[in-house]
Design a protein around this motif. Structure first.
Motif, PDB file in Angstrom:
ATOM      1  N   VAL A  19      21.875  26.089  44.709  1.00 24.49           N
ATOM      2  CA  VAL A  19      22.587  26.362  43.392  1.00 24.49           C
ATOM      3  C   VAL A  19      22.936  28.024  43.413  1.00 24.49           C
ATOM      4  N   GLN A  26      28.710  27.808  38.810  1.00 18.56           N
ATOM      5  CA  GLN A  26      27.982  26.589  38.880  1.00 18.56           C
ATOM      6  C   GLN A  26      27.136  26.415  37.540  1.00 18.56           C
ATOM      7  N   LEU A  30      31.260  22.857  34.313  1.00 13.74           N
ATOM      8  CA  LEU A  30      31.638  22.453  35.652  1.00 13.74           C
ATOM      9  C   LEU A  30      32.989  21.851  35.656  1.00 13.74           C
ATOM     10  N   GLU A  34      32.457  20.262  41.473  1.00  8.94           N
ATOM     11  CA  GLU A  34      31.146  21.001  41.187  1.00  8.94           C
ATOM     12  C   GLU A  34      30.089  19.967  40.727  1.00  8.94           C
ATOM     13  N   THR A  38      26.658  18.581  42.099  1.00  5.81           N
ATOM     14  CA  THR A  38      25.325  18.636  41.358  1.00  5.81           C
ATOM     15  C   THR A  38      24.825  17.274  41.259  1.00  5.81           C
ATOM     16  N   SER A  42      21.264  16.166  43.120  1.00  9.61           N
ATOM     17  CA  SER A  42      20.107  15.950  42.474  1.00  9.61           C
ATOM     18  C   SER A  42      19.710  14.568  43.020  1.00  9.61           C
ATOM     19  N   VAL A  67      26.616  21.726  49.665  1.00  8.78           N
ATOM     20  CA  VAL A  67      26.846  22.994  49.024  1.00  8.78           C
ATOM     21  C   VAL A  67      27.774  24.128  49.919  1.00  8.78           C
ATOM     22  N   GLU A  70      31.381  22.889  49.487  1.00  5.91           N
ATOM     23  CA  GLU A  70      31.658  23.221  48.169  1.00  5.91           C
ATOM     24  C   GLU A  70      32.175  24.711  48.070  1.00  5.91           C
TER      25      GLU A  70
END
Lengths: 220, 125
Positions: A19, A26, A30, A34, A38, A42, A67, A70
């Motif tokens: 994160v 972030q 959002l 993103e 997320t 999760s 990540v 991203e």
């Protein structure tokens, strides 16, 4: 139990790192990509926690890959405005001069209730009082009341050195007139980080280096 | 820019690790498959004692691979192979038909594990 606890600590550290790697963006509103990341993180992070059969390494690999993709994507979006438009979309005006645009509402699948809720959250209870209401790419609604300005809201004419032709034309700039305006301040389009302008002739020019220039429009 | 550099570095590390882990699992499994084929050949030739010895080595080799494989591969993909390699030497010493069937099954499962770690279109989808 102890194995699960150690795995939880490892995954917690990795998710926090992930994160943080995505950056402060972030933690605020959002963007579509993103939000997807997320949700995926999760879900993926819970798999090695629930199932000791899954090695931590195979749980961590998709988290870090997602990540990193991203972060690289957000960099590419910054570099290429056309990609930004494709991935994040562009803001849409739903109310212009107090008139609601039903076509845009339908296109955004935005109900009247959604619009009224958004307006009320901005302390506006009558759509007739709204000069402009714009649905941003992150789904939030920006509202400009009628009494705050008589003109159009400013448009982004130059973003990170790139001229946005449609916005320039809307603000009454041709290629030459824009170049001439920038030349007055010894700037080329590539030297401008951000330039906004409105139809009254007002403009804000933020060069990559140095102080910003504010040009007052008619009646300002 | 630091985030971009860190991301590229992590992606490179992950790509190298994924490639290395795939090649490692594939290489070790291929070695096991060759061992199984050797054992089968010995069994077909009626050399049961030598086949049992080869099968025992296979079991030992699997134990060694298993230690590292559990870090790289999901446990459920290893449990069946654990059962297959456990006591393979005694099975090879027993009934020849049963032993050949066990080896055949073990070869198939080991090849499946190896293939699953190589990014072929079939493995990805």
């Amino acid at each position: 139990m102890s194995v699960l606890m150690i795995r939880s600590v490892i995954l917690y550290i990795i998710v926090i790192f992930a994160v943080r790697l995505m950056g402060k963006r972030q933690l605020g509103e959002l963007q579509p990509s993103e939000l997807v990341i997320t949700i995926l993180i999760s879900n993926v992070a819970t798999l090695p926690l629930e199932d000791p059969d899954i090695p931590v390494l195979t749980g961590v690999t998709p988290i870090l890959s997602l990540v990193c993709f991203e972060v690289l994507m957000s960099w590419l979006i910054l570099r290429f405005p056309w990609l930004r438009k494709k991935v994040s979309g562009s803001p849409r005006t739903v109310i212009s001069g107090g008139r609601i645009d039903p076509d845009v509402m339908r296109e955004l699948r935005f109900s009247v209730d959604d619009l009224m809720t958004a307006l009320r959250s901005k302390d506006v209870f009558d759509p007739g009082e709204v000069q402009y209401a714009i649905v941003e790419t992150n789904g939030s609604v920006s509202v400009m009341p009628k009494d705050s300005s008589s003109g159009d809201p400013p448009e982004v004419v130059i973003s990170d050195g790139e001229v946005i032709p449609a916005a320039a034309e809307k603000c009454g700039f041709s290629g030459d007139s824009l170049r001439r305006l920038l030349m007055r301040f010894s700037l080329g389009t590539g030297d401008v980080f951000l330039m906004t302008a409105d139809s009254s002739g007002g403009a804000y020019i933020a060069p990559r280096r140095g102080e910003p220039v504010i040009i007052k429009g008619e009646g300002q | 820019m630091t985030r971009i550099r860190v991301s590229i570095m992590i992606l490179c590390i992950l790509a190298v690790t994924a490639l290395w882990s795939g090649l490692w699992v594939y290489g070790r499994c291929s070695s096991l498959v060759r061992g199984i084929e050797r054992t089968e050949t010995l069994l077909y030739a009626g050399m049961t004692a030598e086949a049992a010895e080869a099968a025992y080595s296979l079991g030992e080799e699997w134990k060694e691979i298993r230690r590292s494989a559990s870090v790289l591969v999901r446990g459920c993909r290893l449990y069946d192979l654990d059962r297959g390699y456990a006591g393979i030497a005694s099975r090879v010493s027993g009934d020849r038909h049963e032993a050949l069937a066990s080896l055949e099954e073990l070869r198939r499962m080991t090849a499946l594990l190896a293939e699953g770690e190589i990014p072929r279109l079939r493995s990805v989808f």
